[in-house]
Design a protein around this motif. Structure first.
Motif, mmCIF file in Angstrom:
data_model
loop_
_atom_site.group_PDB
_atom_site.id
_atom_site.type_symbol
_atom_site.label_atom_id
_atom_site.label_comp_id
_atom_site.label_asym_id
_atom_site.label_seq_id
_atom_site.Cartn_x
_atom_site.Cartn_y
_atom_site.Cartn_z
ATOM 1 N N MET A 136 0.845 -1.182 0.000
ATOM 2 C CA MET A 136 0.000 0.000 0.000
ATOM 3 C C MET A 136 0.886 1.240 0.000
ATOM 4 O O MET A 136 1.929 1.274 0.626
ATOM 5 C CB MET A 136 -0.907 0.005 1.229
ATOM 6 N N ALA A 148 -1.535 4.915 3.555
ATOM 7 C CA ALA A 148 -1.471 4.186 4.829
ATOM 8 C C ALA A 148 -1.446 5.160 6.008
ATOM 9 O O ALA A 148 -2.118 4.937 7.020
ATOM 10 C CB ALA A 148 -0.248 3.274 4.855
ATOM 11 N N GLN A 185 -4.909 6.535 6.518
ATOM 12 C CA GLN A 185 -5.775 5.546 7.168
ATOM 13 C C GLN A 185 -5.486 5.457 8.672
ATOM 14 O O GLN A 185 -6.409 5.327 9.472
ATOM 15 C CB GLN A 185 -5.604 4.181 6.507
ATOM 16 N N GLN A 196 -15.817 4.936 7.271
ATOM 17 C CA GLN A 196 -15.891 3.740 6.437
ATOM 18 C C GLN A 196 -15.999 4.107 4.964
ATOM 19 O O GLN A 196 -15.371 3.480 4.110
ATOM 20 C CB GLN A 196 -17.063 2.850 6.848
ATOM 21 N N LEU A 206 -12.524 5.093 3.863
ATOM 22 C CA LEU A 206 -11.655 3.912 3.742
ATOM 23 C C LEU A 206 -11.995 3.112 2.485
ATOM 24 O O LEU A 206 -11.090 2.638 1.786
ATOM 25 C CB LEU A 206 -11.765 3.036 4.992
ATOM 26 N N ASP A 207 -13.282 2.967 2.188
ATOM 27 C CA ASP A 207 -13.700 2.271 0.965
ATOM 28 C C ASP A 207 -13.182 3.002 -0.267
ATOM 29 O O ASP A 207 -12.679 2.374 -1.206
ATOM 30 C CB ASP A 207 -15.227 2.157 0.895
ATOM 31 N N LEU A 218 -10.579 5.031 -0.465
ATOM 32 C CA LEU A 218 -9.121 4.916 -0.535
ATOM 33 C C LEU A 218 -8.688 3.557 -1.093
ATOM 34 O O LEU A 218 -7.673 3.464 -1.780
ATOM 35 C CB LEU A 218 -8.486 5.153 0.831
ATOM 36 N N SER A 219 -9.467 2.527 -0.804
ATOM 37 C CA SER A 219 -9.096 1.189 -1.274
ATOM 38 C C SER A 219 -9.225 1.050 -2.793
ATOM 39 O O SER A 219 -8.649 0.129 -3.371
ATOM 40 C CB SER A 219 -9.940 0.120 -0.572
ATOM 41 N N THR A 220 -9.950 1.956 -3.433
ATOM 42 C CA THR A 220 -10.135 1.880 -4.881
ATOM 43 C C THR A 220 -9.507 3.055 -5.633
ATOM 44 O O THR A 220 -9.664 3.162 -6.850
ATOM 45 C CB THR A 220 -11.638 1.828 -5.237
ATOM 46 N N THR A 221 -8.821 3.926 -4.925
ATOM 47 C CA THR A 221 -8.234 5.118 -5.544
ATOM 48 C C THR A 221 -6.768 4.891 -5.872
ATOM 49 O O THR A 221 -5.995 4.455 -5.011
ATOM 50 C CB THR A 221 -8.376 6.343 -4.605
#
Length: 187
Positions: free
Chosen positions: A1, A6, A9, A85, A88-89, A91-94
């Motif tokens: 990551m 990170a 997050q 949330q 975070l969602d 960020l997981s796809t960016t």
């Protein structure tokens, strides 16, 4: 990551830790931000995350809410949990290298998070103060912000969003130094 993602997050997790610990009766307590209660601080953090989400999703910048407390819909913990949330969602796809429109022109998603991290970081401390307890901020995020802000502390104060820098003692921790640069007195 990506290390900037990170870091962001971890800072959001730090906000969650503080929000989880705020007693219900302390949301209306004064914060170190003049004229703001703990609820205003949380609303400002939530509104900031919503603004960042718009940037990262390509919808461009928007101005902050006039009354940050309006960003807290329902119970503070529930409002923060949903916002966190959602971020975070996202960020997981960016892609950290994706270019987005901002107030500063086209920038990378990584740049957005590297510069925006100071807000949830420092306001987590403000919220803890309003709630009546101390909190230890993410050390790596503190160091990164301290390095970035130290050369331009006067410019931060000139925006009117931060108090003038205070002088930290020679024995001050990095967290205390950062808070002093932003006009906050930390024990």
């Amino acid at each position: 990551m990506n290390h900037v993602f990170a870091r962001y997050q971890r800072v959001l997790a730090g906000v969650s830790d503080v929000v989880d610990r705020v007693p219900a009766h302390r949301w209306t307590s004064a914060s170190p931000c003049p004229g703001w209660t703990g609820l205003h601080v949380l609303g400002h953090i939530i509104d900031g995350q919503q603004q960042i989400a718009l940037l990262l999703s390509g919808q461009g910048p928007r101005e902050p809410l006039r009354d940050p407390a309006e960003a807290v819909i329902g119970q503070p913990l529930t409002a923060w949990t949903a916002t966190c949330q959602s971020m975070l969602d996202l960020l997981s796809t960016t892609d950290p290298n994706s270019c987005v429109a901002s107030h500063h022109g086209k920038v990378t998603a990584e740049w957005v998070l590297a510069t925006a991290v100071i807000e949830p970081l420092v306001h987590a401390w403000d919220l803890a103060q309003a709630a009546g307890f101390e909190t230890l901020l993410d050390g790596e995020a503190v160091e990164a912000c301290l390095t970035a802000i130290a050369p331009m502390a006067e410019q931060f104060a000139a925006t009117g969003m931060y108090a003038p820098a205070l002088t930290a003692s020679a024995q001050a921790t990095p967290q205390q130094q950062l808070l002093a640069l932003l006009g906050r007195e930390a024990a």
